[in-house]
Design a protein around this motif. Structure first.
Motif, short mmCIF file in Angstrom:
data_model
loop_
_atom_site.label_atom_id
_atom_site.label_comp_id
_atom_site.label_asym_id
_atom_site.label_seq_id
_atom_site.Cartn_x
_atom_site.Cartn_y
_atom_site.Cartn_z
N GLY A 31 0.83 -1.20 0.00
CA GLY A 31 0.00 0.00 0.00
C GLY A 31 0.86 1.24 0.00
O GLY A 31 1.95 1.25 0.58
N VAL A 32 0.42 2.29 -0.68
CA VAL A 32 1.13 3.56 -0.74
C VAL A 32 0.20 4.64 -0.19
O VAL A 32 -0.93 4.80 -0.67
N MET A 33 0.67 5.36 0.82
CA MET A 33 -0.10 6.45 1.42
C MET A 33 0.73 7.72 1.36
O MET A 33 1.41 8.10 2.32
N LEU A 34 0.67 8.35 0.20
CA LEU A 34 1.47 9.55 -0.09
C LEU A 34 0.58 10.54 -0.84
O LEU A 34 -0.46 10.16 -1.40
N PRO A 35 0.98 11.82 -0.92
CA PRO A 35 0.22 12.79 -1.72
C PRO A 35 0.42 12.52 -3.21
O PRO A 35 1.45 12.87 -3.78
N LEU A 36 -0.54 11.88 -3.84
CA LEU A 36 -0.45 11.51 -5.25
C LEU A 36 -1.40 12.40 -6.04
O LEU A 36 -2.55 12.04 -6.31
N HIS A 37 -0.91 13.59 -6.39
CA HIS A 37 -1.75 14.56 -7.10
C HIS A 37 -0.86 15.52 -7.89
O HIS A 37 0.38 15.43 -7.84
N ASP A 38 -1.47 16.42 -8.60
CA ASP A 38 -0.74 17.38 -9.44
C ASP A 38 -0.94 18.81 -8.95
O ASP A 38 -0.82 19.76 -9.72
N LYS A 39 -1.24 18.99 -7.67
CA LYS A 39 -1.55 20.31 -7.14
C LYS A 39 -0.31 21.11 -6.75
O LYS A 39 -0.34 22.34 -6.74
N ASP A 40 0.77 20.43 -6.38
CA ASP A 40 1.97 21.14 -5.94
C ASP A 40 3.18 20.24 -6.13
O ASP A 40 3.07 19.10 -6.62
N GLY A 41 4.35 20.76 -5.72
CA GLY A 41 5.58 20.01 -5.90
C GLY A 41 5.60 18.70 -5.14
O GLY A 41 6.12 17.69 -5.64
N ASP A 42 5.06 18.69 -3.92
CA ASP A 42 5.02 17.45 -3.14
C ASP A 42 4.28 16.35 -3.91
O ASP A 42 4.76 15.22 -4.02
N GLY A 43 3.12 16.70 -4.43
CA GLY A 43 2.32 15.72 -5.15
C GLY A 43 3.01 15.22 -6.39
O GLY A 43 3.05 14.01 -6.66
N ARG A 44 3.59 16.12 -7.16
CA ARG A 44 4.25 15.72 -8.41
C ARG A 44 5.46 14.84 -8.13
O ARG A 44 5.72 13.87 -8.86
N ARG A 45 6.21 15.18 -7.07
CA ARG A 45 7.37 14.35 -6.74
C ARG A 45 6.95 12.96 -6.29
O ARG A 45 7.59 11.95 -6.63
#
Length: 457
Positions: A113-127
């Protein structure tokens, strides 16, 4: 939001790899390994390449292998095969999967399981999306060796109520949960993992020292300050025959004062004589800090590139005036960001950089992962950060999925349990508090022969 990927590819590629890379090796002699010897040094002594040395000693290519004092290794004779044959063998090898495991894992199953910010809203998500893509490549890779991976991913943003994610039915079935990215989400996930017997892998920087509090936590990230502390301890061992020259660069923004202070303390305890000098001193006085009779190891008290540039300019003047002067430089992990600008000088001055990762763009394994990333996602990896996020995801995936598949509940992440060779981030875990902490350390050594070697501890 849940995204779900299942990998079921049972065909094992090991026999194919063996057929394509098998070759006859003629042994000319055996070599007894001495203390601190490296593969590069032994190969150079006998006029062979590292690849030829490893071909004569296949165990060297096994994950976790280390040269040990007193071991006998085979020294091959120079190959007589024509260049065309060698080129064909190389092409065949490059087409095969990297990070060959120790054993097959047919029929093994791992739930992740992966529990990370997976989105395109900011640098954290994109990384983190790039990291997750690397993890998916790892799932593809281990599936070639018969491991079935069920990988679930949840978008856990900053400030998210992680308790809602943990209520998802598939969460409790995981063998491994990777995350979170944010410190305030650690305890909730750790308590959940402890209750369900799940390994929690924290890949990046987290505050609060979670390994001290939670027995299920595996912390991968190591700070530059931690690496500096280990480097100070390894300094005397690696450079016992060198004359240390500590250079004051006059950089008030530097974070390296604790390192040079700790290093000087260790040198004083051992009664090792060293020189102190400054970039502001005259060229004549600067030269007086160096020893003409033995190798010198230069240590700066800054990690920043402007002062590094000034130091190399000083060393250029010094070495031009003293042709027989032997100079090496000890750097910092941050210097890996400057490789393109300073690589020639790193080679010229026999530079050692302490680190826990190394992005080697010329490596066959690196190119294999980058090519597969490009083909699978029709994208290039982000080239601005170090370490590379996708390569970190690939290494972490291979390490933990492969380790759990092969060793099950006995998996501790020690040197004898490295199921796959890393591409960028070697890992070696030890217990720290209740949990496990990555303690891998290496010197990346830029030799004057324009060869790079990794010296792992």
């Amino acid at each position: 939001m849940i995204r779900y990927a299942r990998y079921i590819i049972a065909a094992c590629m090991l026999s194919l790899v063996t057929l394509l890379t098998a070759q006859t090796v003629k042994i000319q002699t055996q070599h007894k390994v001495k203390k601190s010897e490296t593969r590069y040094g032994i190969a150079k002594q006998y006029g062979i390449t590292i690849d030829q040395l490893e071909a004569a000693n296949p165990e060297m290519r096994m994950p976790g292998y280390e040269l040990k004092k007193g071991d006998y290794i085979n020294i091959p004779a120079a190959p007589n095969a024509p260049a065309e044959s060698n080129a064909a063998a190389t092409t065949a090898a490059q087409s095969q999967p990297v990070t060959t495991p120790i054993t097959t894992n047919q029929g093994k199953k791992v739930k992740g399981g992966v529990m990370l910010p997976l989105h395109d809203k900011d640098g954290d998500g994109r990384r983190m999306v790039e990291y997750y893509r690397g993890l998916l490549l790892a799932c593809d890779r281990v599936s070639k060796d018969g491991i079935t991976v069920d990988m679930h991913a949840w978008n856990v943003e900053k400030g998210a109520d992680v308790s809602k994610t943990l209520q998802e039915p598939e969460a409790a079935k995981c063998d491994i949960i990777i995350g979170p990215l944010y410190s305030d989400q650690v305890d909730a996930i750790a308590d959940f993992c402890h209750a369900h017997g799940i390994r929690q892998v924290i890949p990046f920087s987290i505050g609060g020292q979670p390994t001290q509090r939670h027995d299920c936590v595996w912390q991968v990230y190591q700070s530059n300050a931690e690496i500096d502390a280990v480097a100070a301890n390894r300094f005397l061992e690696r450079f016992a025959t060198y004359h240390p020259v500590i250079v004051d660069c006059g950089d008030p923004a530097s974070t390296k004062a604790p390192f040079t202070a700790a290093l000087r303390s260790e040198l004083n305890k051992k009664g090792v004589r060293y020189s102190l000098t400054s970039l502001n001193t005259s060229d004549n006085d600067f030269a007086k800090a160096f020893d003409l009779s033995r190798p010198n190891i230069v240590v700066l008290n800054t990690e920043h590139s402007p002062k590094l540039n000034d130091t190399f300019a000083k060393l250029n003047i010094l070495s031009a005036a003293n042709k027989n002067l032997n100079i090496s430089v000890l750097g910092y992990t941050e210097w890996l960001m400057y490789t393109k600008a300073y690589q020639d000088l790193f080679f010229r001055y026999d530079t050692y950089i302490p680190t826990y990762f190394f992005y080697n763009e010329t490596s066959r394994d690196t190119k294999w992962v980058e090519n597969n990333y490009r083909q699978k996602f029709n994208l290039e990896m982000d080239a601005n950060g170090l370490p590379r996020y996708a390569l970190s995801g690939f290494d972490h995936g291979c390490f933990f999925i492969g380790g759990v598949a092969q060793f099950g509940a006995r998996f501790t992440g020690g040197r004898g349990q490295m199921a796959y060779k890393s591409v960028q981030t070697p890992m070696h875990f030890n217990r720290q508090g209740k949990g496990m902490r990555n303690t891998n350390f290496m010197f990346i050594h830029y030799l004057p022969s324009r060869t790079i070697e990794s010296i792992s501890y």
